[in-house]
Design an enzyme around this catalytic site. Sequence first.
Site, PDB file in Angstrom:
ATOM      1  N   ARG A  13      -6.426  -2.961   4.088  1.00 42.41           N
ATOM      2  CA  ARG A  13      -5.371  -2.141   2.570  1.00 42.41           C
ATOM      3  C   ARG A  13      -4.811  -0.907   3.326  1.00 42.41           C
ATOM      4  NH1 ARG A  13      -8.692  -3.479  -2.181  1.00 42.41           N
ATOM      5  NH2 ARG A  13     -10.751  -3.130  -0.853  1.00 42.41           N
ATOM      6  N   GLU A  73       2.416  -6.028  -5.937  1.00 39.62           N
ATOM      7  CA  GLU A  73       3.037  -4.962  -5.674  1.00 39.62           C
ATOM      8  C   GLU A  73       4.158  -5.757  -4.575  1.00 39.62           C
ATOM      9  OE1 GLU A  73      -1.233  -1.525  -5.386  1.00 39.62           O
ATOM     10  OE2 GLU A  73       0.132  -2.295  -2.980  1.00 39.62           O
ATOM     11  N   PHE A 102      -0.495  -2.008   1.216  1.00 38.99           N
ATOM     12  CA  PHE A 102      -2.239  -2.221   0.312  1.00 38.99           C
ATOM     13  C   PHE A 102      -2.218  -3.818  -0.080  1.00 38.99           C
ATOM     14  CE2 PHE A 102      -0.952   1.561   0.773  1.00 38.99           C
ATOM     15  CZ  PHE A 102      -2.210   2.670   1.008  1.00 38.99           C
ATOM     16  N   GLU A 103      -1.918  -4.192  -1.444  1.00 36.70           N
ATOM     17  CA  GLU A 103      -1.888  -5.565  -1.746  1.00 36.70           C
ATOM     18  C   GLU A 103      -1.158  -6.336  -2.415  1.00 36.70           C
ATOM     19  OE1 GLU A 103      -4.663  -3.696  -4.861  1.00 36.70           O
ATOM     20  OE2 GLU A 103      -6.967  -3.633  -3.625  1.00 36.70           O
ATOM     21  N   GLN A 104      -0.786  -6.736  -1.538  1.00 36.60           N
ATOM     22  CA  GLN A 104       0.981  -8.287  -2.242  1.00 36.60           C
ATOM     23  C   GLN A 104      -0.156  -9.569  -2.393  1.00 36.60           C
ATOM     24  OE1 GLN A 104       4.249  -8.938   0.276  1.00 36.60           O
ATOM     25  NE2 GLN A 104       3.508  -7.241   1.622  1.00 36.60           N
TER      26      GLN A 104
END
Length: 539
Positions: free
Chosen positions: A65, A367, A373-375
């Site tokens: 991340r 996101e 980061f956080e998909q």
Amino acid sequence: MATVFNPILPGFHPDPSIVRVGEVYYIATSTFEWYPGVCIYRSTDLVNWQLAARPLADLTMLDMRGNPDSCGVWAPCLTYQNDRFYLAFTNTRRFAGDFKDTPNYITSAETVEGSWTAPIHVNSNGFDPSVFHDTNGKSYWLNMVWNHRSVGGRNNFLPHRFFGGIQCQEIDLSSGKLIGDSKMIFQGSPIGLSEGPHITKRAEYYYLMVAEGGTGKDHTVTVARSESVWGPYEVAPNTPLVSSAAAPHSMLKRAGHGDWVDSPQGETFLVHLCSRPLPYRGRSVMGRETALQKVLWSEDGWPYLASGGQSPASVLDLVADCLPSLINEHVQFSTHELPDTYHSLRYPLPEDTCYTDNGFLVLHGQESLGSWFEQSLLARRQQSFCYSYTVDLSFTPTHFQQMAGLICYYNSTKYYYLHVTHDEDLGRVLDVSMCAGNWHSQYPMDKPIVLPNTGLVSLRAEVNYDLLTFHYKVEGGSWVKLPMCLDFSVLSDELGDGGADANFTGSFVGFCCQDLSGHKYPARFSVLHYQEFSDDELP
């Protein structure tokens, strides 16, 4: 004998490392920002390869991340010693600029498919780590050293200044601790940009193999040898061993970064990365793939390609009972799990974000497609120039920041996205967004397509070399082709800042969901279908 066509691992499979244990060969390849980290394949004939393991599969093993595009897991090295596999790898956390943040790790396991130990941090002064097990029982850690200073004089902006040479140091495999002093054993051939080191021992010589020339058209495999692991190393007189730089008509471009192995019969084979650019476009949508070459040895102990010259052979003859076929992968979540051909980005999706329920895979939006980061995105490699990909989804968004659909993805700045979303005036709609190598979205349709307020929607992408078309179907309806033909070559190594020297992955296709409001609104996917076609077979 069977005629085998390169690449042996088609699609995004760069930086191959190979080892043989008994009758079984294993290849480990880089995965960069795709999760789980490292793909390990197994074969008994060097022709037919099956995915055996993806060892860096939870946050105790790997957390990427925040890593930029084309960072993450670089150039793993897979070795075997005393009934145990060892895997060295880099988790690159910065690429752009003069500095690199490149922590290097080692992990081990009794079997490739088994449980791997928590990675031990070894060093961070460069990348492309490798482990060599000597016949005297000692093991050595190698990596290229990144030198952020201006080696050739201040304000020298040539890329060669960063590549400080290949470093070697003894390592204690049980603790992962380095022993004694390190030594710079190789400064490179005149080609320069030495990286990706591997040492093997053959008779009285230690052979050092490195990648040189950068990751673009001048990429190479260079071999040097010494009577001591510590050097000095003499560069082979026929350097490079393999390169496409002087082979403009070769189908396999950018050949370099290799490793080699001996068969049980004593034959030597080289695996190396390459790319197959689109005809007439010069863009590599499938990224860097893994190819195979047979190697012979001269009377004075230097390797050379069995095919002659230095350019990689597109075909070779091997003993194999069967040959790989085109992929037809159909997933119906009422009876199937998500195949291990699929990856997420940078971290494993949490159980409350991605799960199966009543015949659907439920994916909660997170996101944006630009996030590091956080998909919530799951995709598989493109492995053929021609393919179709279909998803069926149930998704009734209530806000314009909620989206879900089918994605053709290279990285956060290169993608095509066919998605369902909400419009305040039109209700549920279908739209296409794209990013062509920058941070700004484009919308190639004049206006979104109005969909029924409820019901399943089927989405399809059809790729024919450099052409992409999108199609959709509502529940109970027929397929409709969108009135546009998109330039699929956008999703390639060569497009974007830095070109092939800074874009290291390849095209993926899959599905995703975003909820930019932060409420994690879910989409439900019931069917995925990836099917490859030979030339002119695409429906």
